[in-house]
Design a protein around this motif. Structure first.
Motif, PDB file in Angstrom:
ATOM      1  N   ALA A 190       0.868  -1.185   0.000  1.00  0.00           N
ATOM      2  CA  ALA A 190       0.000   0.000   0.000  1.00  0.00           C
ATOM      3  C   ALA A 190       0.898   1.225   0.000  1.00  0.00           C
ATOM      4  O   ALA A 190       1.628   1.471   0.965  1.00  0.00           O
ATOM      5  N   ILE A 191       0.858   2.003  -1.090  1.00  0.00           N
ATOM      6  CA  ILE A 191       1.739   3.155  -1.260  1.00  0.00           C
ATOM      7  C   ILE A 191       0.895   4.369  -1.626  1.00  0.00           C
ATOM      8  O   ILE A 191       0.092   4.322  -2.572  1.00  0.00           O
ATOM      9  N   ASN A 192       1.098   5.466  -0.916  1.00  0.00           N
ATOM     10  CA  ASN A 192       0.434   6.724  -1.218  1.00  0.00           C
ATOM     11  C   ASN A 192       1.287   7.485  -2.223  1.00  0.00           C
ATOM     12  O   ASN A 192       2.295   8.091  -1.868  1.00  0.00           O
ATOM     13  N   THR A 193       0.891   7.483  -3.485  1.00  0.00           N
ATOM     14  CA  THR A 193       1.709   8.131  -4.513  1.00  0.00           C
ATOM     15  C   THR A 193       1.586   9.650  -4.471  1.00  0.00           C
ATOM     16  O   THR A 193       2.337  10.346  -5.164  1.00  0.00           O
ATOM     17  N   GLY A 249      17.618   9.721 -13.186  1.00  0.00           N
ATOM     18  CA  GLY A 249      18.042  10.432 -14.387  1.00  0.00           C
ATOM     19  C   GLY A 249      17.341  11.769 -14.432  1.00  0.00           C
ATOM     20  O   GLY A 249      17.346  12.519 -13.448  1.00  0.00           O
ATOM     21  N   ASN A 250      16.684  12.067 -15.535  1.00  0.00           N
ATOM     22  CA  ASN A 250      15.956  13.333 -15.648  1.00  0.00           C
ATOM     23  C   ASN A 250      14.463  13.150 -15.400  1.00  0.00           C
ATOM     24  O   ASN A 250      13.665  14.038 -15.710  1.00  0.00           O
ATOM     25  N   ARG A 251      14.090  12.023 -14.827  1.00  0.00           N
ATOM     26  CA  ARG A 251      12.663  11.708 -14.650  1.00  0.00           C
ATOM     27  C   ARG A 251      12.351  11.501 -13.174  1.00  0.00           C
ATOM     28  O   ARG A 251      13.122  10.900 -12.434  1.00  0.00           O
ATOM     29  N   ASN A 252      11.195  11.989 -12.746  1.00  0.00           N
ATOM     30  CA  ASN A 252      10.729  11.812 -11.381  1.00  0.00           C
ATOM     31  C   ASN A 252       9.876  10.542 -11.323  1.00  0.00           C
ATOM     32  O   ASN A 252       8.912  10.411 -12.076  1.00  0.00           O
ATOM     33  N   VAL A 253      10.235   9.613 -10.436  1.00  0.00           N
ATOM     34  CA  VAL A 253       9.641   8.274 -10.431  1.00  0.00           C
ATOM     35  C   VAL A 253       9.168   7.913  -9.026  1.00  0.00           C
ATOM     36  O   VAL A 253       9.858   8.177  -8.033  1.00  0.00           O
ATOM     37  N   CYS A 254       7.986   7.298  -8.956  1.00  0.00           N
ATOM     38  CA  CYS A 254       7.486   6.715  -7.713  1.00  0.00           C
ATOM     39  C   CYS A 254       7.489   5.197  -7.884  1.00  0.00           C
ATOM     40  O   CYS A 254       6.581   4.636  -8.515  1.00  0.00           O
TER      41      CYS A 254
END
Length: 227
Positions: free
Chosen positions: A120-123, A133-138
């Motif tokens: 269970a992850i609150n994004t 890199g140049n990308r924002n990731v969850c």
């Protein structure tokens, strides 16, 4: 029932083509994205709960993956507003419902029998995001079979810069993706086969997407009834 059941082929659906179909439970409707089987199916769907609708308690033999897109989705005594990502492992069970109404993205019977942990992850919590890199990731889930994440893509950025070796599945959460003349707006779904080569980029306001890769190398759950 077979819907987009040939995983060697590309499949996609834009919101303009969504057909909401009543489920066996009053107040719950579905857009079937891919499906093999009737009710006990390997399925990927958008599911819409009307206010005060529910499903009776049931088990998920092949697991269940959920991303809450709007409203509040509840299971037993726990409430998950929009932005929550859930993985309910094989043989787990719950009573899902929504008091205020909700739309969720759901994948059924697509997990390895080795999965045992509830996720269970609150994004919407920025602490769950990281720069890659140049990308924002969850990051949402990773194992030897698949990699699942939410990703924020800047305007004009290519989604993939190389061949998609293990296939990919994309749901546009916000913004839009563009491929030639085709525009994939919010709630568009795309499934790319193994070794696909595509040129998909984010629109002028960027895009936030759900992205699953690698999973088509080892498709799980094809032993269900396809009547």
């Amino acid at each position: 029932m077979l819907i987009n059941a040939d995983f060697s082929q590309r499949a996609s659906l834009t919101p303009e083509a969504h057909q909401w179909i009543k489920s066996p439970q009053n107040g719950v409707e579905r857009v079937m994205l891919d499906r093999i089987g009737v009710e006990k199916a390997r399925a990927t769907s958008l599911v819409r709960y009307a206010p005060n609708s529910y499903f009776p308690h049931h088990l998920h033999p092949g697991g269940e993956e959920i991303l809450v897109l709007s409203g509040t989705f509840s299971a037993d005594d726990t409430h998950y507003p929009a932005g929550w990502y859930l993985r309910n492992p094989p043989s787990s069970g719950h009573r899902p419902y929504s008091d205020e109404g909700a739309v969720i993205f759901v994948k059924l019977r697509q997990m390895s029998s080795d999965e045992t942990q509830h996720v269970a992850i609150n994004t919407d919590d920025e602490a769950n995001w990281q720069q890659q890199g140049n990308r924002n990731v969850c990051p949402l889930f990773y194992d030897e079979v698949e990699n699942v994440s939410l990703q924020r893509i800047d305007a004009g950025e290519l989604l993939f810069t190389e061949t998609v070796h293990g296939g990919a599945e994309i749901l546009v959460i916000a913004g839009e993706l563009i491929e030639g003349e085709q525009v994939y707006r919010q709630d568009s779904w795309i499934r790319l086969p193994i070794d696909a080569n595509v040129s998909i980029k984010a629109g002028e306001k960027g895009a936030t997407i759900y992205l699953k890769t690698g999973h088509l190398n080892n498709i799980i759950g094809l032993d269900v009834e396809a009547d």
